[in-house]
Design a protein around this motif. Sequence first.
Motif, PDB file in Angstrom:
ATOM      1  N   PRO A   8       0.809  -1.227   0.000  1.00 32.96           N
ATOM      2  CA  PRO A   8       0.000   0.000   0.000  1.00 32.96           C
ATOM      3  C   PRO A   8       0.841   1.276   0.000  1.00 32.96           C
ATOM      4  CG  PRO A   8      -0.878  -1.548   1.578  1.00 32.96           C
ATOM      5  CD  PRO A   8       0.422  -2.111   1.093  1.00 32.96           C
ATOM      6  N   MET A   9       1.952   1.260   0.709  1.00 38.23           N
ATOM      7  CA  MET A   9       2.825   2.424   0.728  1.00 38.23           C
ATOM      8  C   MET A   9       3.472   2.628  -0.646  1.00 38.23           C
ATOM      9  SD  MET A   9       5.874   3.432   3.394  1.00 38.23           S
ATOM     10  CE  MET A   9       6.685   1.879   3.205  1.00 38.23           C
ATOM     11  N   LEU A  10       3.870   1.553  -1.292  1.00 40.49           N
ATOM     12  CA  LEU A  10       4.438   1.642  -2.631  1.00 40.49           C
ATOM     13  C   LEU A  10       3.413   2.179  -3.620  1.00 40.49           C
ATOM     14  CD1 LEU A  10       6.753   1.069  -4.610  1.00 40.49           C
ATOM     15  CD2 LEU A  10       5.850  -1.250  -4.822  1.00 40.49           C
ATOM     16  N   ALA A  11       2.167   1.708  -3.508  1.00 39.84           N
ATOM     17  CA  ALA A  11       1.106   2.195  -4.394  1.00 39.84           C
ATOM     18  C   ALA A  11       0.852   3.684  -4.180  1.00 39.84           C
ATOM     19  CB  ALA A  11      -0.178   1.405  -4.163  1.00 39.84           C
ATOM     20  N   TYR A  12       0.917   4.135  -2.930  1.00 37.78           N
ATOM     21  CA  TYR A  12       0.714   5.556  -2.635  1.00 37.78           C
ATOM     22  C   TYR A  12       1.824   6.403  -3.247  1.00 37.78           C
ATOM     23  CZ  TYR A  12      -0.016   9.836   0.008  1.00 37.78           C
ATOM     24  OH  TYR A  12      -0.209  11.137   0.359  1.00 37.78           O
ATOM     25  N   PHE A  13       3.071   5.958  -3.109  1.00 40.00           N
ATOM     26  CA  PHE A  13       4.180   6.722  -3.683  1.00 40.00           C
ATOM     27  C   PHE A  13       4.144   6.709  -5.207  1.00 40.00           C
ATOM     28  CE2 PHE A  13       6.397   6.116   0.502  1.00 40.00           C
ATOM     29  CZ  PHE A  13       6.357   7.458   0.833  1.00 40.00           C
ATOM     30  N   LEU A  14       3.739   5.591  -5.807  1.00 36.09           N
ATOM     31  CA  LEU A  14       3.585   5.553  -7.261  1.00 36.09           C
ATOM     32  C   LEU A  14       2.497   6.515  -7.724  1.00 36.09           C
ATOM     33  CD1 LEU A  14       3.889   1.736  -8.012  1.00 36.09           C
ATOM     34  CD2 LEU A  14       5.481   3.533  -8.688  1.00 36.09           C
ATOM     35  N   ILE A  32      -7.867  14.587 -11.776  1.00 43.94           N
ATOM     36  CA  ILE A  32      -7.262  13.267 -11.548  1.00 43.94           C
ATOM     37  C   ILE A  32      -7.878  12.655 -10.293  1.00 43.94           C
ATOM     38  CG2 ILE A  32      -5.120  12.025 -11.141  1.00 43.94           C
ATOM     39  CD1 ILE A  32      -3.666  14.398 -12.460  1.00 43.94           C
ATOM     40  N   ASP A  33      -8.398  11.433 -10.417  1.00 43.86           N
ATOM     41  CA  ASP A  33      -8.974  10.717  -9.277  1.00 43.86           C
ATOM     42  C   ASP A  33      -7.868   9.916  -8.600  1.00 43.86           C
ATOM     43  OD1 ASP A  33     -10.679   9.610  -7.452  1.00 43.86           O
ATOM     44  OD2 ASP A  33     -11.629   8.239  -8.870  1.00 43.86           O
ATOM     45  N   THR A  34      -7.377  10.424  -7.477  1.00 41.86           N
ATOM     46  CA  THR A  34      -6.225   9.802  -6.826  1.00 41.86           C
ATOM     47  C   THR A  34      -6.579   8.483  -6.159  1.00 41.86           C
ATOM     48  OG1 THR A  34      -6.619  11.130  -4.840  1.00 41.86           O
ATOM     49  CG2 THR A  34      -5.051  11.988  -6.449  1.00 41.86           C
ATOM     50  N   LEU A  35      -7.792   8.347  -5.634  1.00 46.67           N
ATOM     51  CA  LEU A  35      -8.168   7.092  -4.986  1.00 46.67           C
ATOM     52  C   LEU A  35      -8.194   5.944  -5.990  1.00 46.67           C
ATOM     53  CD1 LEU A  35      -9.101   5.635  -2.439  1.00 46.67           C
ATOM     54  CD2 LEU A  35     -11.434   6.191  -3.096  1.00 46.67           C
ATOM     55  N   THR A  36      -8.782   6.187  -7.146  1.00 43.44           N
ATOM     56  CA  THR A  36      -8.825   5.147  -8.180  1.00 43.44           C
ATOM     57  C   THR A  36      -7.422   4.792  -8.645  1.00 43.44           C
ATOM     58  OG1 THR A  36     -10.963   5.987  -8.907  1.00 43.44           O
ATOM     59  CG2 THR A  36      -9.768   4.561 -10.435  1.00 43.44           C
ATOM     60  N   LEU A  37      -6.582   5.783  -8.798  1.00 48.12           N
ATOM     61  CA  LEU A  37      -5.211   5.543  -9.230  1.00 48.12           C
ATOM     62  C   LEU A  37      -4.448   4.710  -8.203  1.00 48.12           C
ATOM     63  CD1 LEU A  37      -3.435   6.297 -11.618  1.00 48.12           C
ATOM     64  CD2 LEU A  37      -2.708   8.310 -10.362  1.00 48.12           C
ATOM     65  N   THR A  38      -4.645   4.992  -6.917  1.00 44.74           N
ATOM     66  CA  THR A  38      -3.981   4.224  -5.868  1.00 44.74           C
ATOM     67  C   THR A  38      -4.471   2.778  -5.849  1.00 44.74           C
ATOM     68  OG1 THR A  38      -3.811   6.230  -4.541  1.00 44.74           O
ATOM     69  CG2 THR A  38      -3.462   4.167  -3.405  1.00 44.74           C
ATOM     70  N   VAL A  39      -5.767   2.579  -6.005  1.00 45.93           N
ATOM     71  CA  VAL A  39      -6.322   1.222  -5.998  1.00 45.93           C
ATOM     72  C   VAL A  39      -5.826   0.427  -7.203  1.00 45.93           C
ATOM     73  CG1 VAL A  39      -8.472  -0.085  -6.209  1.00 45.93           C
ATOM     74  CG2 VAL A  39      -8.333   1.823  -4.623  1.00 45.93           C
ATOM     75  N   VAL A  40      -5.729   1.062  -8.345  1.00 41.85           N
ATOM     76  CA  VAL A  40      -5.222   0.376  -9.544  1.00 41.85           C
ATOM     77  C   VAL A  40      -3.774  -0.036  -9.345  1.00 41.85           C
ATOM     78  CG1 VAL A  40      -4.607   0.720 -11.967  1.00 41.85           C
ATOM     79  CG2 VAL A  40      -6.847   1.416 -11.144  1.00 41.85           C
ATOM     80  N   TYR A  41      -2.958   0.869  -8.800  1.00 43.96           N
ATOM     81  CA  TYR A  41      -1.559   0.501  -8.532  1.00 43.96           C
ATOM     82  C   TYR A  41      -1.478  -0.626  -7.513  1.00 43.96           C
ATOM     83  CZ  TYR A  41       0.827   4.188 -11.127  1.00 43.96           C
ATOM     84  OH  TYR A  41       1.326   4.976 -12.106  1.00 43.96           O
TER      85      TYR A  41
END
Length: 64
Positions: A8-14, A32-41
């Motif tokens: 999860p931390m890696l996805a947040y930084f990505l 930009i939808d940051t929540l969707t981007l974090t979940v996809v990563y």
Amino acid sequence: MLTLLFSPMLAYFLMLITIVILASIGVDVRTIDTLTLTVVYLQCIWIVQLIRVLKSKPKKERTN
């Protein structure tokens, strides 16, 4: 196990790096939808980890 906990931390930084790149090329940050981007990563990281585990060599059985 440790990589699973840090994913999860890696996805947040990505996600942050992606936002910086998109903002620097001129994309409006508010669109930009940051929540969707974090979940996809996060899903991509977990899928890659799962494939790595499944493709790893199975342990040889010991014969006595």
